[in-house]
Design an enzyme around this catalytic site. Structure first.
Site, PDB file in Angstrom:
ATOM      1  N   THR A 180       2.637  12.458  11.159  1.00 24.33           N
ATOM      2  CA  THR A 180       3.123  11.167  10.664  1.00 24.33           C
ATOM      3  C   THR A 180       4.436  10.843  11.360  1.00 24.33           C
ATOM      4  O   THR A 180       5.156  11.745  11.792  1.00 24.33           O
ATOM      5  CB  THR A 180       3.382  11.226   9.150  1.00 24.33           C
ATOM      6  OG1 THR A 180       4.311  12.279   8.910  1.00 24.33           O
ATOM      7  CG2 THR A 180       2.105  11.490   8.375  1.00 24.33           C
ATOM      8  N   GLU A 325      -2.796   9.231   7.561  1.00 22.72           N
ATOM      9  CA  GLU A 325      -3.616  10.041   6.656  1.00 22.72           C
ATOM     10  C   GLU A 325      -4.998   9.432   6.420  1.00 22.72           C
ATOM     11  O   GLU A 325      -5.883  10.088   5.874  1.00 22.72           O
ATOM     12  CB  GLU A 325      -2.912  10.186   5.296  1.00 22.72           C
ATOM     13  CG  GLU A 325      -1.644  11.040   5.314  1.00 22.72           C
ATOM     14  CD  GLU A 325      -0.389  10.254   5.682  1.00 22.72           C
ATOM     15  OE1 GLU A 325      -0.515   9.169   6.306  1.00 22.72           O
ATOM     16  OE2 GLU A 325       0.710  10.711   5.365  1.00 22.72           O
ATOM     17  N   LYS A 433      14.618  -2.418  -7.250  1.00 20.50           N
ATOM     18  CA  LYS A 433      14.517  -2.405  -8.706  1.00 20.50           C
ATOM     19  C   LYS A 433      15.770  -3.055  -9.279  1.00 20.50           C
ATOM     20  O   LYS A 433      16.820  -2.435  -9.366  1.00 20.50           O
ATOM     21  CB  LYS A 433      14.336  -0.976  -9.218  1.00 20.50           C
ATOM     22  CG  LYS A 433      12.956  -0.453  -8.875  1.00 20.50           C
ATOM     23  CD  LYS A 433      12.657   0.897  -9.492  1.00 20.50           C
ATOM     24  CE  LYS A 433      11.247   1.316  -9.089  1.00 20.50           C
ATOM     25  NZ  LYS A 433      11.043   2.741  -9.048  1.00 20.50           N
ATOM     26  N   TRP A 438      10.672  -5.077 -10.603  1.00 18.49           N
ATOM     27  CA  TRP A 438      10.432  -4.873  -9.175  1.00 18.49           C
ATOM     28  C   TRP A 438      10.567  -6.179  -8.397  1.00 18.49           C
ATOM     29  O   TRP A 438       9.995  -7.203  -8.788  1.00 18.49           O
ATOM     30  CB  TRP A 438       9.009  -4.338  -8.942  1.00 18.49           C
ATOM     31  CG  TRP A 438       8.818  -2.901  -9.325  1.00 18.49           C
ATOM     32  CD1 TRP A 438       9.752  -2.059  -9.866  1.00 18.49           C
ATOM     33  CD2 TRP A 438       7.620  -2.135  -9.188  1.00 18.49           C
ATOM     34  NE1 TRP A 438       9.211  -0.830 -10.079  1.00 18.49           N
ATOM     35  CE2 TRP A 438       7.901  -0.831  -9.682  1.00 18.49           C
ATOM     36  CE3 TRP A 438       6.339  -2.396  -8.709  1.00 18.49           C
ATOM     37  CZ2 TRP A 438       6.952   0.186  -9.701  1.00 18.49           C
ATOM     38  CZ3 TRP A 438       5.388  -1.380  -8.734  1.00 18.49           C
ATOM     39  CH2 TRP A 438       5.702  -0.101  -9.215  1.00 18.49           C
TER      40      TRP A 438
HETATM   41  P1  AMP Z   1       1.614   5.252   9.681  1.00 14.93           P
HETATM   42  O1  AMP Z   1       1.101   6.466   9.004  1.00 14.93           O
HETATM   43  O2  AMP Z   1       2.777   5.512  10.579  1.00 14.93           O
HETATM   44  O3  AMP Z   1       0.526   4.521  10.368  1.00 14.93           O
HETATM   45  O4  AMP Z   1       2.198   4.271   8.570  1.00 14.93           O
HETATM   46  C1  AMP Z   1       1.432   3.861   7.472  1.00 14.93           C
HETATM   47  C2  AMP Z   1       2.173   2.836   6.671  1.00 14.93           C
HETATM   48  O5  AMP Z   1       2.334   1.628   7.414  1.00 14.93           O
HETATM   49  C3  AMP Z   1       1.414   2.383   5.448  1.00 14.93           C
HETATM   50  O6  AMP Z   1       1.560   3.296   4.376  1.00 14.93           O
HETATM   51  C4  AMP Z   1       2.051   1.045   5.155  1.00 14.93           C
HETATM   52  O7  AMP Z   1       3.272   1.184   4.460  1.00 14.93           O
HETATM   53  C5  AMP Z   1       2.338   0.515   6.536  1.00 14.93           C
HETATM   54  N1  AMP Z   1       1.278  -0.425   6.920  1.00 14.93           N
HETATM   55  C6  AMP Z   1       0.137  -0.172   7.587  1.00 14.93           C
HETATM   56  N2  AMP Z   1      -0.591  -1.290   7.761  1.00 14.93           N
HETATM   57  C7  AMP Z   1       0.106  -2.292   7.175  1.00 14.93           C
HETATM   58  C8  AMP Z   1      -0.115  -3.698   7.013  1.00 14.93           C
HETATM   59  N3  AMP Z   1      -1.177  -4.299   7.504  1.00 14.93           N
HETATM   60  N4  AMP Z   1       0.816  -4.405   6.341  1.00 14.93           N
HETATM   61  C9  AMP Z   1       1.925  -3.816   5.846  1.00 14.93           C
HETATM   62  N5  AMP Z   1       2.197  -2.501   5.987  1.00 14.93           N
HETATM   63  C10 AMP Z   1       1.298  -1.739   6.636  1.00 14.93           C
END
Ligand code: AMP
Length: 559
Positions: A180, A325, A433, A438
């Protein structure tokens, strides 16, 4: 009673073997070593088999991890197939990792070999001084001068033959590893299997997501070191689509050139990449190929971007949500049968949502006490997910709070409406918050970005003596714009409840982003949490930050 059906393992090599046999002449185009190179799937398959034999000769065994530090090119693509074809695990590493995290992931994964783009070799050697040189392979062409002590990719292939090895692989065996991006804490490894990867590729070929087919030329503008370039290197051979790999240059100019010259019909990337393309199109007058589909995810798709690409450039945007994930895509979508008759404006509003759960993925929303909350489009909850391409643990870290009762807690806050459309309202750690209620930072960012004078916006929580937290907007002005704080705050009138309105605006020249283009809010919070934002002007040592001069009492005026 069982059915009388054959059971063949779902394996990654079967995807390319299919393309090499049924779409033999379809091309894989690759930008590397200063040029654009073309090979057919048939030729690439032969090279993959050569590489697989070389890996065995170098001592790679079943289950071993083989690291790649590389861009989107055909050599990386060949590694995507050769490594799992012998039962080993392709560990894709982000070249932009800082030296400490690079050392961490290479040690944690225990990479048996490292394949490194020749341009990155010096930096990698500097960061990993103890990594044995004989286990480093430079991704460079035979024409390039050999470096002392490291092996050269093309030399490995020259010494082998094209014939396939046909090693039997179980579909549950590990095939890929991706850490990640870790904007906070240590990167965590997600270990994909052959089966999860093949099922995910199939999902990307569904018309409900990116609809990859043999009619397409697919360009992944999302890096191959990040979640398997969202499955495109697997979905393209599965569908027999032409694959266009843009190399390290993801500038708007380069992408527009490739789109037109290679007749790209589907490209995927994060909003930052598409922003660069829009800027290029605006400045150059270049056009996009008719009917192109642009997949977007990783962060929210701003309305302005949908309007620009769909309204001015004739593209169709496909907005999806996912995570490392979740392989990554869990939800995506264009619209429903019931929404076909909607006016174009409403359809675009639908595109702003993160789409609909794909088959194979279950989504649910829970409150702070793990009770399920209503999917009514209004009530926000913690988004949890399970499915065929969702991790059930982190690599070599079996205990983690995010995995519980067969669900993975995404760390995202979202709503789901009655039709099933998902809308992300925040990261759990980013939500504001205020007085126990929220406030969605994403909603405020989206509003700020609809102002024509603003190109980028981030909203963070800053501590407040009465309300615990209040929203602070950090915005980047469009070139030559002189919009003031009061004007920008006025833009929120009637769009959100008055207590949602940010208390202050800081103007910045750019937002800090990680290697995947995501805004690093933790850095912004660090920067501003302790910052006396009641102070009149702030310019940090890099000259990057400055703020408007406004009367102190205007700050904290709301709430
Ligand atoms: P990563 O594991 O680096 O791909 O990051 C995943 C995170 O990116 C997700 O948990 C979201 O918070 C954010 N994310 C992914 N797709 C979107 C989307 N279309 N709009 C807003 N946030 C997103």
């Amino acid at each position: 009673m069982n059915g009388n059906m054959m059971h063949l393992p779902l394996t990654i090599p079967s995807l390319l073997a299919f393309a090499a046999s049924r779409h033999r002449d379809t091309e894989v185009v690759s930008c590397h070593s200063g040029g654009r190179h073309r090979r057919s799937y048939g030729e690439v398959w032969g090279r993959v088999n050569r590489l697989a034999k070389a890996l065995l000769e170098l001592g790679v065994r079943r289950g071993d991890r083989v690291g790649t530090i590389a861009y989107n090119d055909s050599r990386h693509f060949e590694l995507y197939y050769a490594v799992p074809s012998i039962g080993a695990v392709c560990h894709t590493i982000n070249p932009r990792l800082d030296p400490e995290n690079l050392r961490y992931v290479v040690a944690h994964a225990d990479d048996r070999l490292l394949f490194v783009d020749a341009r990155l070799l010096d930096a990698v050697l500097g960061a990993l001084p103890d990594y044995p040189l004989q286990r480093l392979i430079a991704l460079e062409d035979a024409a390039q001068p050999a470096r002392p002590a490291t092996l050269r990719y093309e030399d490995l292939l020259t010494a082998q033959s094209d014939a396939a090895l046909n090693i039997a692989i179980g579909e549950e065996e590990a095939s890929g590893l991706c850490y990640t991006s870790g904007t906070t804490g240590r990167p965590k490894g997600v270990l994909y299997s052959h089966r999860s990867t093949v099922l995910f590729a199939l999902a990307m070929c569904s018309a409900n997501s990116t609809a990859v087919s043999a009619l397409d030329a697919v360009l992944p503008a999302v890096p191959m070191f990040h979640v398997n370039a969202w499955g495109m290197p697997h979905a393209a051979p599965m569908a027999g689509a032409k694959l266009v790999l843009p190399g390290a240059d993801l500038s708007g100019r380069h992408l527009a050139t490739l789109f037109n010259e290679e007749q790209v019909s589907l490209a995927i990337g994060v909003p930052t990449i598409w922003n660069g393309l829009l800027e290029h199109l605006g400045g150059s007058g270049d056009r996009l190929p008719a009917g192109i589909r642009l997949g977007v995810g990783g962060s929210a798709l701003p309305r302005k971007m949908i309007d620009a690409f769909e309204g001015m450039h004739g593209a169709t945007m496909i907005h999806g949500w996912g995570m490392t994930e979740t392989s990554p895509t869990g939800a995506a979508g264009i619209a429903h049968h019931a929404s076909r008759a909607l006016p174009v404006e409403d359809l675009r509003t639908l595109r702003e949502t993160q789409g609909h759960a794909l088959w194979g993925i279950d989504l649910r929303l829970v409150d702070d006490d793990s009770g399920e909350v209503a999917a009514d489009g209004k009530t926000a909850g913690h988004l949890q997910v399970r499915g065929h391409w969702v991790a059930n643990a982190y690599f070599n870290e079996p205990q983690h709070d995010a995995f519980r009762d067969g669900w993975f807690d995404t760390g995202d806050i979202a709503t789901i409406d009655e039709r099933g459309f998902l809308t992300l309202t925040d990261r759990a750690k980013d939500i504001i918050k205020s007085g126990g209620e929220w406030i969605s930072s994403v909603a405020l960012e989206n509003i700020a970005q609809t102002h024509p004078a603003i190109t980028e916006a981030a909203v963070i929580a800053v501590p407040h003596p009465k309300w615990q937290e209040r929203p602070l907007l950090i915005a980047v002005r469009a070139q030559s714009s002189e919009i003031t704080e009061a004007e920008l705050l006025g833009h929120f009138d009637d769009k959100v409840p008055s207590w949602w309105r940010p208390d202050a605006v800081m103007f910045a020249t750019a937002l800090p982003r990680n290697g995947n283009g995501k805004v690093i809010k933790s850095q912004l919070r660090e920067r501003f949490a302790a910052e006396p934002i009641l102070q009149r002007s702030i310019v940090d040592s890099t000259g990057g930050w400055f703020r408007e001069d406004y009367p102190d009492q205007q700050i904290w005026a709301t709430g």
